[in-house]
Design an enzyme around this catalytic site. Sequence first.
Site, short mmCIF file in Angstrom:
data_model
loop_
_atom_site.label_atom_id
_atom_site.label_comp_id
_atom_site.label_asym_id
_atom_site.label_seq_id
_atom_site.Cartn_x
_atom_site.Cartn_y
_atom_site.Cartn_z
N ASN A 10 0.83 -1.22 0.00
CA ASN A 10 0.00 0.00 0.00
C ASN A 10 0.86 1.25 0.00
OD1 ASN A 10 -2.39 -1.47 0.39
ND2 ASN A 10 -2.33 -1.22 2.62
N MET A 11 0.29 2.33 -0.55
CA MET A 11 0.86 3.65 -0.27
C MET A 11 0.02 4.21 0.89
SD MET A 11 3.24 5.70 -0.89
CE MET A 11 3.97 5.60 -2.52
N LYS A 223 2.33 -2.22 24.42
CA LYS A 223 3.46 -1.96 25.32
C LYS A 223 3.53 -2.93 26.49
CE LYS A 223 1.24 2.00 27.43
NZ LYS A 223 0.74 3.15 26.78
N ALA A 249 2.56 0.07 12.10
CA ALA A 249 3.49 -0.98 11.64
C ALA A 249 4.30 -1.63 12.77
CB ALA A 249 4.41 -0.50 10.54
N ALA A 250 3.97 -1.36 14.04
CA ALA A 250 4.67 -2.06 15.13
C ALA A 250 4.45 -3.57 14.98
CB ALA A 250 4.16 -1.60 16.49
N GLY A 251 3.21 -3.94 14.66
CA GLY A 251 2.89 -5.36 14.49
C GLY A 251 3.66 -5.96 13.31
N ASP A 252 3.81 -5.19 12.24
CA ASP A 252 4.55 -5.68 11.07
C ASP A 252 6.03 -5.84 11.41
OD1 ASP A 252 2.20 -5.56 9.61
OD2 ASP A 252 2.58 -3.50 8.97
N LYS A 285 9.96 5.77 15.64
CA LYS A 285 10.04 6.58 14.41
C LYS A 285 8.68 6.63 13.74
CE LYS A 285 14.82 5.75 13.05
NZ LYS A 285 15.63 4.99 12.10
P1 ATP Z 1 0.00 -1.98 14.85
O1 ATP Z 1 0.02 -0.68 15.61
O2 ATP Z 1 1.06 -2.06 13.80
O3 ATP Z 1 -1.35 -2.41 14.37
P2 ATP Z 1 -0.31 -4.25 16.50
O4 ATP Z 1 -1.57 -3.76 17.14
O5 ATP Z 1 -0.40 -5.33 15.48
O6 ATP Z 1 0.50 -3.04 15.92
P3 ATP Z 1 0.90 -4.26 19.05
O7 ATP Z 1 0.46 -5.28 20.00
O8 ATP Z 1 0.43 -2.85 19.27
O9 ATP Z 1 0.66 -4.79 17.59
O10 ATP Z 1 2.50 -4.18 19.03
C1 ATP Z 1 3.30 -5.24 18.53
C2 ATP Z 1 4.52 -5.35 19.39
O11 ATP Z 1 5.25 -4.12 19.29
C3 ATP Z 1 4.26 -5.56 20.85
O12 ATP Z 1 4.10 -6.95 21.16
C4 ATP Z 1 5.52 -4.96 21.49
O13 ATP Z 1 6.56 -5.91 21.48
C5 ATP Z 1 5.86 -3.82 20.52
N1 ATP Z 1 5.32 -2.54 20.98
C6 ATP Z 1 4.12 -2.00 20.67
N2 ATP Z 1 3.94 -0.80 21.30
C7 ATP Z 1 5.08 -0.58 22.00
C8 ATP Z 1 5.55 0.48 22.85
N3 ATP Z 1 4.79 1.55 23.10
N4 ATP Z 1 6.77 0.35 23.39
C9 ATP Z 1 7.54 -0.72 23.14
N5 ATP Z 1 7.19 -1.74 22.36
C10 ATP Z 1 5.96 -1.69 21.79
O1 RIB Z 2 0.21 -2.36 9.67
C1 RIB Z 2 0.35 -1.06 9.17
C2 RIB Z 2 -0.15 -0.98 7.76
O2 RIB Z 2 -1.53 -1.21 7.76
C3 RIB Z 2 0.03 0.36 7.11
O3 RIB Z 2 1.29 0.51 6.47
C4 RIB Z 2 -1.13 0.46 6.16
O4 RIB Z 2 -0.78 0.32 4.81
C5 RIB Z 2 -2.08 -0.65 6.60
O5 RIB Z 2 -2.12 -1.65 5.66
#
Ligand code: ATP
Ligand code: RIB
Length: 314
Positions: A10-11, A223, A249-252, A285
């Site tokens: 995605n963009m 967190k 993208a924390a999950g990614d 970031k």
């Molecule tokens: P996204 O925001 O990409 O949808 P997500 O909801 O799939 O993320 P989260 O459970 O929010 O996933 O975060 C994935 C992992 O990132 C967590 O298990 C943790 O290890 C790390 N993480 C997320 N938030 C934080 C934070 N505030 N500080 C440190 N680590 C974090």
């Molecule tokens: O997980 C983050 C991503 O979800 C973003 O980059 C956005 O493209 C959405 O697909």
Amino acid sequence: MSVIVFGSINMDLVARTPRIPAPGETLTGHRFETVPGGKGANQAVAVARLGIPTQMVGRIGNDAFGQALLRGLQASSVNCDAILTEATTHSGVAMITVDDASENNIVIIPGANGLIDTTDVERLQPLLAQAKVLLLQLEVPLEAVMAAAKLAKQSGVTVILDPAPARTDLPTALYPLLDIVTPNQVETSQLAGFPITDLETARKAATVLQQRGVGTVITKLGKQGALCMTPTETFEIPAFPVQAVDTVAAGDAFNGGLAAGLAAGMPLREATQQAAAVAALSVTKAGAQPSLPTRTELDAFLTKHGVTNPRADS
Ligand code: ATP
Ligand code: RIB
């Protein structure tokens, strides 16, 4: 051995706002950026930046976003030979709002991602012989995800599904094809059918998913870190303490760090800790792909936090 990512590109059209607007409200934002994203592409970049050979299977549109997305993937050393340019629609787009408290909401318009089908799985097939891990998400049609998982399982490749975005209707036949599933809190609730409020409910949900046939469940708890339930043990991996700027993208990042670790031969616990470190760095970031760390940045972070990285060579 390599990692293959089968999924979305995605963009991201990112608006920074003081807060998330209410329905019907018009709000003036601070700034706007276009940032390469998409769960599949983000995970591919996360793996490749850690030095693991990475191949992306997916589709872009025949447009400027598609070309920019391709260049971004190539700049991070992701092999793009199996990315198809789709003439009939636009590249996938995600409209993202991030507020001053780092909360976000996202609207996805799948475009080319939505046309992924069994012909893409045919492009995946010959690549599996060289692969250790297949990473899947749910931003492309479920039938294709199922077919890809089935083929990878037959080829002895480790199948990891990030069941995002959340949905309740995963087919029962998909679960036994998954070596590892990595839902966040919301996705876990949707899959298990009850709210996840603490570690106890996360444990119960992981057991439910294992009873459906998944091997290992790694529940991402923001967190609070992550809870990992394998067929033989359960352990927690705490989040690293960082100043969060943007959790998009924390999950990614987590899934990329996990797949890279497993492809390099790390034991699951160490690979999950690497995943947590990659994710922690990503939240420091802004943006999706620009937030993903390099191997050098990860090593420096782990050293700073007193973690010996038992990096196994692929
Ligand atoms: P996204 O925001 O990409 O949808 P997500 O909801 O799939 O993320 P989260 O459970 O929010 O996933 O975060 C994935 C992992 O990132 C967590 O298990 C943790 O290890 C790390 N993480 C997320 N938030 C934080 C934070 N505030 N500080 C440190 N680590 C974090
Ligand atoms: O997980 C983050 C991503 O979800 C973003 O980059 C956005 O493209 C959405 O697909």
